[in-house]
Scaffold this motif. Structure first.
Motif, PDB file in Angstrom:
ATOM      1  N   ARG A 106       5.280  19.625 -14.984  1.00  0.00           N
ATOM      2  CA  ARG A 106       5.314  18.921 -16.269  1.00  0.00           C
ATOM      3  C   ARG A 106       6.226  19.638 -17.264  1.00  0.00           C
ATOM      4  O   ARG A 106       7.021  19.019 -17.971  1.00  0.00           O
ATOM      5  CB  ARG A 106       3.894  18.806 -16.820  1.00  0.00           C
ATOM      6  N   GLN A 107       6.113  20.975 -17.300  1.00  0.00           N
ATOM      7  CA  GLN A 107       6.959  21.734 -18.233  1.00  0.00           C
ATOM      8  C   GLN A 107       8.434  21.608 -17.861  1.00  0.00           C
ATOM      9  O   GLN A 107       9.292  21.433 -18.731  1.00  0.00           O
ATOM     10  CB  GLN A 107       6.544  23.202 -18.238  1.00  0.00           C
ATOM     11  N   ARG A 108       8.723  21.705 -16.569  1.00  0.00           N
ATOM     12  CA  ARG A 108      10.120  21.638 -16.134  1.00  0.00           C
ATOM     13  C   ARG A 108      10.751  20.294 -16.478  1.00  0.00           C
ATOM     14  O   ARG A 108      11.899  20.217 -16.903  1.00  0.00           O
ATOM     15  CB  ARG A 108      10.198  21.892 -14.625  1.00  0.00           C
ATOM     16  N   LEU A 109       9.986  19.205 -16.313  1.00  0.00           N
ATOM     17  CA  LEU A 109      10.529  17.875 -16.558  1.00  0.00           C
ATOM     18  C   LEU A 109      10.645  17.545 -18.036  1.00  0.00           C
ATOM     19  O   LEU A 109      11.509  16.760 -18.435  1.00  0.00           O
ATOM     20  CB  LEU A 109       9.655  16.825 -15.856  1.00  0.00           C
ATOM     21  N   THR A 110       9.785  18.114 -18.852  1.00  0.00           N
ATOM     22  CA  THR A 110       9.774  17.748 -20.274  1.00  0.00           C
ATOM     23  C   THR A 110      10.458  18.766 -21.173  1.00  0.00           C
ATOM     24  O   THR A 110      11.005  18.412 -22.215  1.00  0.00           O
ATOM     25  CB  THR A 110       8.326  17.555 -20.761  1.00  0.00           C
ATOM     26  N   GLU A 111      10.445  20.044 -20.770  1.00  0.00           N
ATOM     27  CA  GLU A 111      10.997  21.086 -21.633  1.00  0.00           C
ATOM     28  C   GLU A 111      12.173  21.835 -21.020  1.00  0.00           C
ATOM     29  O   GLU A 111      12.814  22.653 -21.687  1.00  0.00           O
ATOM     30  CB  GLU A 111       9.893  22.100 -21.986  1.00  0.00           C
ATOM     31  N   GLY A 112      12.444  21.592 -19.756  1.00  0.00           N
ATOM     32  CA  GLY A 112      13.499  22.337 -19.088  1.00  0.00           C
ATOM     33  C   GLY A 112      12.993  23.665 -18.582  1.00  0.00           C
ATOM     34  O   GLY A 112      11.810  23.999 -18.698  1.00  0.00           O
ATOM     35  N   GLN A 120       0.813  -1.202   0.000  1.00  0.00           N
ATOM     36  CA  GLN A 120       0.000   0.000   0.000  1.00  0.00           C
ATOM     37  C   GLN A 120       0.856   1.265   0.000  1.00  0.00           C
ATOM     38  O   GLN A 120       0.494   2.266  -0.614  1.00  0.00           O
ATOM     39  CB  GLN A 120      -0.921   0.000   1.229  1.00  0.00           C
ATOM     40  N   ARG A 121       2.006   1.230   0.680  1.00  0.00           N
ATOM     41  CA  ARG A 121       2.859   2.427   0.728  1.00  0.00           C
ATOM     42  C   ARG A 121       3.343   2.822  -0.662  1.00  0.00           C
ATOM     43  O   ARG A 121       3.497   4.009  -0.965  1.00  0.00           O
ATOM     44  CB  ARG A 121       4.046   2.203   1.659  1.00  0.00           C
ATOM     45  N   ILE A 122       3.585   1.815  -1.529  1.00  0.00           N
ATOM     46  CA  ILE A 122       4.021   2.114  -2.896  1.00  0.00           C
ATOM     47  C   ILE A 122       2.872   2.708  -3.695  1.00  0.00           C
ATOM     48  O   ILE A 122       3.046   3.663  -4.468  1.00  0.00           O
ATOM     49  CB  ILE A 122       4.568   0.839  -3.564  1.00  0.00           C
ATOM     50  N   VAL A 123       1.673   2.161  -3.517  1.00  0.00           N
ATOM     51  CA  VAL A 123       0.491   2.692  -4.212  1.00  0.00           C
ATOM     52  C   VAL A 123       0.262   4.150  -3.838  1.00  0.00           C
ATOM     53  O   VAL A 123       0.021   5.016  -4.690  1.00  0.00           O
ATOM     54  CB  VAL A 123      -0.749   1.836  -3.883  1.00  0.00           C
ATOM     55  N   GLU A 124       0.355   4.442  -2.545  1.00  0.00           N
ATOM     56  CA  GLU A 124       0.129   5.812  -2.087  1.00  0.00           C
ATOM     57  C   GLU A 124       1.184   6.765  -2.628  1.00  0.00           C
ATOM     58  O   GLU A 124       0.885   7.900  -3.010  1.00  0.00           O
ATOM     59  CB  GLU A 124       0.114   5.836  -0.557  1.00  0.00           C
ATOM     60  N   ARG A 125       2.432   6.309  -2.661  1.00  0.00           N
ATOM     61  CA  ARG A 125       3.504   7.172  -3.171  1.00  0.00           C
ATOM     62  C   ARG A 125       3.311   7.450  -4.667  1.00  0.00           C
ATOM     63  O   ARG A 125       3.538   8.568  -5.131  1.00  0.00           O
ATOM     64  CB  ARG A 125       4.864   6.504  -2.927  1.00  0.00           C
ATOM     65  N   LEU A 126       2.854   6.456  -5.425  1.00  0.00           N
ATOM     66  CA  LEU A 126       2.617   6.651  -6.850  1.00  0.00           C
ATOM     67  C   LEU A 126       1.484   7.651  -7.082  1.00  0.00           C
ATOM     68  O   LEU A 126       1.531   8.461  -8.014  1.00  0.00           O
ATOM     69  CB  LEU A 126       2.298   5.316  -7.519  1.00  0.00           C
ATOM     70  N   LYS A 127       0.456   7.612  -6.243  1.00  0.00           N
ATOM     71  CA  LYS A 127      -0.633   8.571  -6.374  1.00  0.00           C
ATOM     72  C   LYS A 127      -0.145   9.995  -6.099  1.00  0.00           C
ATOM     73  O   LYS A 127      -0.513  10.943  -6.792  1.00  0.00           O
ATOM     74  CB  LYS A 127      -1.758   8.206  -5.400  1.00  0.00           C
ATOM     75  N   GLU A 128       0.696  10.140  -5.066  1.00  0.00           N
ATOM     76  CA  GLU A 128       1.266  11.458  -4.757  1.00  0.00           C
ATOM     77  C   GLU A 128       2.113  11.971  -5.923  1.00  0.00           C
ATOM     78  O   GLU A 128       2.046  13.146  -6.292  1.00  0.00           O
ATOM     79  CB  GLU A 128       2.120  11.367  -3.490  1.00  0.00           C
ATOM     80  N   LEU A 129       2.924  11.063  -6.485  1.00  0.00           N
ATOM     81  CA  LEU A 129       3.792  11.440  -7.593  1.00  0.00           C
ATOM     82  C   LEU A 129       2.975  11.852  -8.810  1.00  0.00           C
ATOM     83  O   LEU A 129       3.280  12.854  -9.474  1.00  0.00           O
ATOM     84  CB  LEU A 129       4.715  10.264  -7.939  1.00  0.00           C
ATOM     85  N   ARG A 130       1.892  11.109  -9.094  1.00  0.00           N
ATOM     86  CA  ARG A 130       1.031  11.436 -10.246  1.00  0.00           C
ATOM     87  C   ARG A 130       0.393  12.809 -10.081  1.00  0.00           C
ATOM     88  O   ARG A 130       0.337  13.610 -11.023  1.00  0.00           O
ATOM     89  CB  ARG A 130      -0.039  10.359 -10.414  1.00  0.00           C
ATOM     90  N   ALA A 131      -0.055  13.103  -8.872  1.00  0.00           N
ATOM     91  CA  ALA A 131      -0.664  14.408  -8.620  1.00  0.00           C
ATOM     92  C   ALA A 131       0.335  15.536  -8.848  1.00  0.00           C
ATOM     93  O   ALA A 131       0.006  16.581  -9.416  1.00  0.00           O
ATOM     94  CB  ALA A 131      -1.212  14.453  -7.196  1.00  0.00           C
ATOM     95  N   THR A 132       1.569  15.320  -8.418  1.00  0.00           N
ATOM     96  CA  THR A 132       2.606  16.338  -8.628  1.00  0.00           C
ATOM     97  C   THR A 132       2.924  16.505 -10.102  1.00  0.00           C
ATOM     98  O   THR A 132       3.083  17.629 -10.606  1.00  0.00           O
ATOM     99  CB  THR A 132       3.884  15.948  -7.857  1.00  0.00           C
ATOM    100  N   LEU A 133       3.009  15.404 -10.824  1.00  0.00           N
ATOM    101  CA  LEU A 133       3.335  15.463 -12.250  1.00  0.00           C
ATOM    102  C   LEU A 133       2.251  16.152 -13.061  1.00  0.00           C
ATOM    103  O   LEU A 133       2.518  16.689 -14.141  1.00  0.00           O
ATOM    104  CB  LEU A 133       3.567  14.045 -12.793  1.00  0.00           C
ATOM    105  N   ASP A 134       1.020  16.143 -12.575  1.00  0.00           N
ATOM    106  CA  ASP A 134      -0.078  16.782 -13.300  1.00  0.00           C
ATOM    107  C   ASP A 134      -0.044  18.306 -13.197  1.00  0.00           C
ATOM    108  O   ASP A 134      -0.756  18.997 -13.931  1.00  0.00           O
ATOM    109  CB  ASP A 134      -1.426  16.265 -12.773  1.00  0.00           C
ATOM    110  N   GLU A 135       0.786  18.837 -12.280  1.00  0.00           N
ATOM    111  CA  GLU A 135       0.896  20.289 -12.184  1.00  0.00           C
ATOM    112  C   GLU A 135       1.611  20.827 -13.422  1.00  0.00           C
ATOM    113  O   GLU A 135       2.688  20.340 -13.782  1.00  0.00           O
ATOM    114  CB  GLU A 135       1.675  20.676 -10.930  1.00  0.00           C
TER     115      GLU A 135
END
Length: 426
Positions: A25-31, A6-21
């Motif tokens: 997203r721009q910083r990770l894909t475009e610099g 469950q701890r991995i599932v929860e961490r992935l959900k947190e990460l997905r929410a952050t990536l949707d910002e």
């Protein structure tokens, strides 16, 4: 039903929410979209002025103020700045690491004979106290026997050929030309000697494990330059042309823990031992010989089950502190810290030995000539030419002292108490 924790599932959900910002997203894909800042560089010659100039550039890109500059580029460092020029690039100052001493420890070595005060640079509380305790007990038992067994620093160039037949013909030529290759390699150094070329063939790829003695230096740069000359001689004279070759093909174990280093050594192989009378074990380690042996057997099983290369308690602690204090290549701790600790009952007394096949130390060259490091070697009486063999025996004796103390603390149930007293509560 998912079997993912469950701890991995929860961490992935947190990460997905952050990536949707959007900004993330721009910083990770475009610099960042901002222009690159010029790289920080300073002249090769180190001076107080070059250090000051680099600090001015740093202020434009980093949270650096007068306080950070004052602590790193202190007056003593600036006054002796030029002596660091051969050891570092882009120098901005020095870092102060606390230095303690263990000893005196009595060493009855083939090359190191006498009482030695051993400097250790560390920020880890309880470390120096532990090695000092082991040194005291070993000295009370009459001292540590230490012997340098072999030496040989490795470099492993790799050659790729069109097929296995060409690789075989290349090896045949290397064998016939080995005397020429020795001359070519040794022409680059006054102190290094090429003592063996050990081939390793994997179909069309050939590694040449070149083994050198390096005098009183650790010898990493020495063997690299010598092997480059050896490879250039091959390139010029060998009738079988490789498709390509590399000066180091990751077979030598340079700065890595490998089974090759364990079995054949890369550096100076040293063994050290002491027999501790039962009365000393009980009085100073607060544990019986039998309990000490019980712990040692369980620790050896743990080492085997975990896949440890060798079996020992904490060689790396003493090695890192000693290497930093005396100007050795601290990254070599990764390969130097493999080996074996062996414990036996000898008619009721406690025999303990260590064997380290990859001690990479020198009494000259590298960082050994820097002011503080030279002072530490001088404290040992092992600065300068003719002292490297004794230095290696001192290192093995140091590791033995650490094993005596840590095994004793764990066997006696005092390990946590010692760290609480010397680290947390002090």
């Amino acid at each position: 039903m998912s079997i993912i924790p469950q701890r991995i599932v929860e961490r992935l959900k947190e990460l997905r929410a952050t990536l949707d910002e959007p900004r993330v997203r721009q910083r990770l894909t475009e610099g960042s979209g901002e222009p690159n800042r010029p790289a920080l560089r300073s002249p090769r010659r180190v001076t107080a002025a070059s250090i000051e100039a680099l600090w001015q550039k740093i202020r434009a890109v980093a949270p650096a103020g007068d306080e950070q500059q004052r602590l790193l580029a202190d007056p003593d460092t600036l006054a002796s700045a030029e002596c660091y020029g051969a050891n570092i690039e882009n120098m901005i100052g020095t870092v102060k690491v606390p230095v303690g001493v263990a000893g005196p420890v009595r060493i009855n070595g083939l090359n190191a004979a006498g009482d030695f005060v051993i400097p250790l640079a560390t920020s880890e509380a309880a470390l120096v106290a532990s090695y000092a305790r082991g040194a005291d007990i070993a000295s009370r038992a009459g001292g540590i026997a230490a012997v340098l067994l072999t030496e040989g620093v490795l470099r492993s160039p790799g050659f790729k050929f069109a097929n296995v037949m060409e690789a075989g013909l290349f090896l045949e030529w290397v064998i016939d030309a080995s005397a020429e290759l020795k001359v070519a390699a040794e022409a680059t150094t006054r102190h290094g000697k090429l003592c063996a070329i050990e081939p390793m063939m994997d179909n069309e790829v050939v590694f040449l494990l070149c083994r050198y003695t390096t005098g009183d230096a650790s010898g990493q740069n020495m063997v690299t330059i010598a092997t480059e000359a050896l490879c250039r001689h091959i390139e010029t004279h060998c009738p079988v042309r490789p498709r390509h070759w590399f000066i180091e093909a990751n077979y030598s174990g340079d700065k890595k823990s490998t089974y090759l280093a364990l079995t054949s050594g890369r550096g100076r192989k040293v063994t050290a031992s002491v027999t501790l009378p039962r009365a000393l074990v009980e009085k100073y380690l607060h544990v019986s010989v039998e309990r000490f042996l019980d712990y040692s057997r369980m620790a050896s099983l743990g080492a085997m089950l975990s896949g440890q290369i060798g079996a020992q308690g904490h060689f790396a602690n003493g090695l890192a502190a000693f290497y930093i204090a005396t100007g050795q290549d601290a990254a070599c701790v990764s390969e130097s810290a493999i080996g074996f600790t062996r414990v036996e009952d000898r008619d009721g007394d406690l025999f303990i030995s260590v064997t380290l096949p990859n001690i990479l130390v020198g009494s000259v060259g590298g960082g050994t000539g820097l002011p503080s490091q030279a002072a530490a070697l001088h404290l040992l009486g092992l600065q300068g030419p003719g002292k490297a063999a004794a230095l290696a025996e001192v290192v093995a004796a140091l590791c033995l002292c650490g094993e005596i103390s840590i095994i004793g603390a764990l066997a006696a149930g005092e390990f946590t108490q010692a760290h609480r007293k010397l680290a947390r509560e002090r």
